[in-house]
Design a protein around this motif. Sequence first.
Motif, PDB file in Angstrom:
ATOM      1  N   ASP A   1       0.859  -1.177   0.000  1.00  0.00           N
ATOM      2  CA  ASP A   1       0.000   0.000   0.000  1.00  0.00           C
ATOM      3  C   ASP A   1       0.897   1.228   0.000  1.00  0.00           C
ATOM      4  O   ASP A   1       2.113   1.127   0.024  1.00  0.00           O
ATOM      5  CB  ASP A   1      -0.978  -0.002   1.186  1.00  0.00           C
ATOM      6  N   MET A   2       0.294   2.382  -0.051  1.00  0.00           N
ATOM      7  CA  MET A   2       1.067   3.609  -0.149  1.00  0.00           C
ATOM      8  C   MET A   2       1.992   3.790   1.059  1.00  0.00           C
ATOM      9  O   MET A   2       3.103   4.284   0.930  1.00  0.00           O
ATOM     10  CB  MET A   2       0.124   4.800  -0.303  1.00  0.00           C
ATOM     11  N   GLU A   3       1.535   3.367   2.220  1.00  0.00           N
ATOM     12  CA  GLU A   3       2.366   3.492   3.418  1.00  0.00           C
ATOM     13  C   GLU A   3       3.641   2.657   3.298  1.00  0.00           C
ATOM     14  O   GLU A   3       4.722   3.113   3.643  1.00  0.00           O
ATOM     15  CB  GLU A   3       1.567   3.080   4.658  1.00  0.00           C
ATOM     16  N   ASP A   4       3.528   1.421   2.786  1.00  0.00           N
ATOM     17  CA  ASP A   4       4.712   0.585   2.554  1.00  0.00           C
ATOM     18  C   ASP A   4       5.661   1.250   1.559  1.00  0.00           C
ATOM     19  O   ASP A   4       6.871   1.269   1.751  1.00  0.00           O
ATOM     20  CB  ASP A   4       4.324  -0.788   2.001  1.00  0.00           C
ATOM     21  N   TYR A   5       5.103   1.770   0.491  1.00  0.00           N
ATOM     22  CA  TYR A   5       5.895   2.426  -0.543  1.00  0.00           C
ATOM     23  C   TYR A   5       6.631   3.642   0.022  1.00  0.00           C
ATOM     24  O   TYR A   5       7.825   3.825  -0.201  1.00  0.00           O
ATOM     25  CB  TYR A   5       4.961   2.836  -1.685  1.00  0.00           C
ATOM     26  N   ARG A   6       5.917   4.470   0.795  1.00  0.00           N
ATOM     27  CA  ARG A   6       6.547   5.652   1.395  1.00  0.00           C
ATOM     28  C   ARG A   6       7.650   5.256   2.359  1.00  0.00           C
ATOM     29  O   ARG A   6       8.725   5.850   2.389  1.00  0.00           O
ATOM     30  CB  ARG A   6       5.498   6.492   2.135  1.00  0.00           C
ATOM     31  N   ARG A   7       7.394   4.227   3.177  1.00  0.00           N
ATOM     32  CA  ARG A   7       8.391   3.776   4.151  1.00  0.00           C
ATOM     33  C   ARG A   7       9.626   3.219   3.444  1.00  0.00           C
ATOM     34  O   ARG A   7      10.755   3.525   3.823  1.00  0.00           O
ATOM     35  CB  ARG A   7       7.763   2.712   5.054  1.00  0.00           C
TER      36      ARG A   7
ATOM     37  N   GLU B   1       8.163  11.663   1.927  1.00  0.00           N
ATOM     38  CA  GLU B   1       7.238  12.487   2.711  1.00  0.00           C
ATOM     39  C   GLU B   1       5.916  12.544   1.965  1.00  0.00           C
ATOM     40  O   GLU B   1       5.898  12.577   0.734  1.00  0.00           O
ATOM     41  CB  GLU B   1       7.774  13.921   2.840  1.00  0.00           C
ATOM     42  N   PRO B   2       4.797  12.556   2.670  1.00  0.00           N
ATOM     43  CA  PRO B   2       3.522  12.680   1.961  1.00  0.00           C
ATOM     44  C   PRO B   2       3.355  14.079   1.382  1.00  0.00           C
ATOM     45  O   PRO B   2       3.821  15.055   1.962  1.00  0.00           O
ATOM     46  CB  PRO B   2       2.489  12.430   3.060  1.00  0.00           C
ATOM     47  N   LEU B   3       2.715  14.166   0.234  1.00  0.00           N
ATOM     48  CA  LEU B   3       2.456  15.473  -0.353  1.00  0.00           C
ATOM     49  C   LEU B   3       1.353  16.189   0.410  1.00  0.00           C
ATOM     50  O   LEU B   3       1.355  17.399   0.529  1.00  0.00           O
ATOM     51  CB  LEU B   3       2.076  15.332  -1.826  1.00  0.00           C
ATOM     52  N   VAL B   4       0.397  15.433   0.911  1.00  0.00           N
ATOM     53  CA  VAL B   4      -0.678  15.981   1.726  1.00  0.00           C
ATOM     54  C   VAL B   4      -0.684  15.200   3.029  1.00  0.00           C
ATOM     55  O   VAL B   4      -0.793  13.977   3.015  1.00  0.00           O
ATOM     56  CB  VAL B   4      -2.043  15.845   1.011  1.00  0.00           C
ATOM     57  N   LYS B   5      -0.564  15.893   4.135  1.00  0.00           N
ATOM     58  CA  LYS B   5      -0.514  15.220   5.427  1.00  0.00           C
ATOM     59  C   LYS B   5      -1.916  14.828   5.867  1.00  0.00           C
ATOM     60  O   LYS B   5      -2.829  15.640   5.852  1.00  0.00           O
ATOM     61  CB  LYS B   5       0.114  16.119   6.483  1.00  0.00           C
ATOM     62  N   SER B   6      -2.084  13.560   6.281  1.00  0.00           N
ATOM     63  CA  SER B   6      -3.351  13.096   6.833  1.00  0.00           C
ATOM     64  C   SER B   6      -3.241  13.092   8.355  1.00  0.00           C
ATOM     65  O   SER B   6      -2.183  13.351   8.917  1.00  0.00           O
ATOM     66  CB  SER B   6      -3.659  11.682   6.338  1.00  0.00           C
ATOM     67  N   ALA B   7      -4.339  12.760   9.038  1.00  0.00           N
ATOM     68  CA  ALA B   7      -4.320  12.700  10.492  1.00  0.00           C
ATOM     69  C   ALA B   7      -3.325  11.646  10.973  1.00  0.00           C
ATOM     70  O   ALA B   7      -2.616  11.846  11.964  1.00  0.00           O
ATOM     71  CB  ALA B   7      -5.714  12.396  11.020  1.00  0.00           C
ATOM     72  N   VAL B   8      -3.229  10.520  10.265  1.00  0.00           N
ATOM     73  CA  VAL B   8      -2.267   9.480  10.628  1.00  0.00           C
ATOM     74  C   VAL B   8      -0.847   9.998  10.455  1.00  0.00           C
ATOM     75  O   VAL B   8       0.017   9.787  11.300  1.00  0.00           O
ATOM     76  CB  VAL B   8      -2.489   8.216   9.755  1.00  0.00           C
ATOM     77  N   ASP B   9      -0.592  10.705   9.350  1.00  0.00           N
ATOM     78  CA  ASP B   9       0.734  11.275   9.109  1.00  0.00           C
ATOM     79  C   ASP B   9       1.088  12.278  10.198  1.00  0.00           C
ATOM     80  O   ASP B   9       2.223  12.317  10.665  1.00  0.00           O
ATOM     81  CB  ASP B   9       0.793  11.980   7.753  1.00  0.00           C
ATOM     82  N   GLU B  10       0.134  13.100  10.589  1.00  0.00           N
ATOM     83  CA  GLU B  10       0.377  14.090  11.642  1.00  0.00           C
ATOM     84  C   GLU B  10       0.825  13.394  12.925  1.00  0.00           C
ATOM     85  O   GLU B  10       1.732  13.842  13.602  1.00  0.00           O
ATOM     86  CB  GLU B  10      -0.889  14.917  11.911  1.00  0.00           C
ATOM     87  N   GLU B  11       0.166  12.276  13.249  1.00  0.00           N
ATOM     88  CA  GLU B  11       0.511  11.531  14.457  1.00  0.00           C
ATOM     89  C   GLU B  11       1.924  10.962  14.348  1.00  0.00           C
ATOM     90  O   GLU B  11       2.706  11.006  15.289  1.00  0.00           O
ATOM     91  CB  GLU B  11      -0.509  10.404  14.671  1.00  0.00           C
TER      92      GLU B  11
END
Length: 124
Positions: free
Chosen positions: A50-56, A61-71
């Motif tokens: 998923d995108m989280e695996d790919y980013r890790r 860095e995410p282009l748009v921060k989500s609530a999970v990213d903020e945490e």
Amino acid sequence: MSSDKDWMFCPKSGYLLSLDPFLQIATCKVSGYQRRLKELSSVKVVLRTDMEDYRRRFGLEPLVKSAVDEEMLKGRKRATVDEPCPKCHHRPMEYYTMQLRSADEGQTVFYECTKCGYKYSQNT
């Protein structure tokens, strides 16, 4: 103990089998063990990401921060620049850079207002 991945390994040495599509065999380079690829025709390999695996995996860095990213980013600070936000004119703006174009071209700078959350990017 048998697993659904046993087909990948040599039963004699435990080494990973090398697949040769031209000779239609799987071979162990250590023991010389061979098996025909036709024996593996019922094997299904499914990879999920998923995108989280790919980013890790690629440290993105995410282009748009989500609530999970903020945490996840709590305690981690982005760089700031003393520029006014185009929307609310608040200073400073957070920014980070990414190399999105070819290596011989400039990088892309992503800005985000710390007050109103307005985001924009600029190619440098």
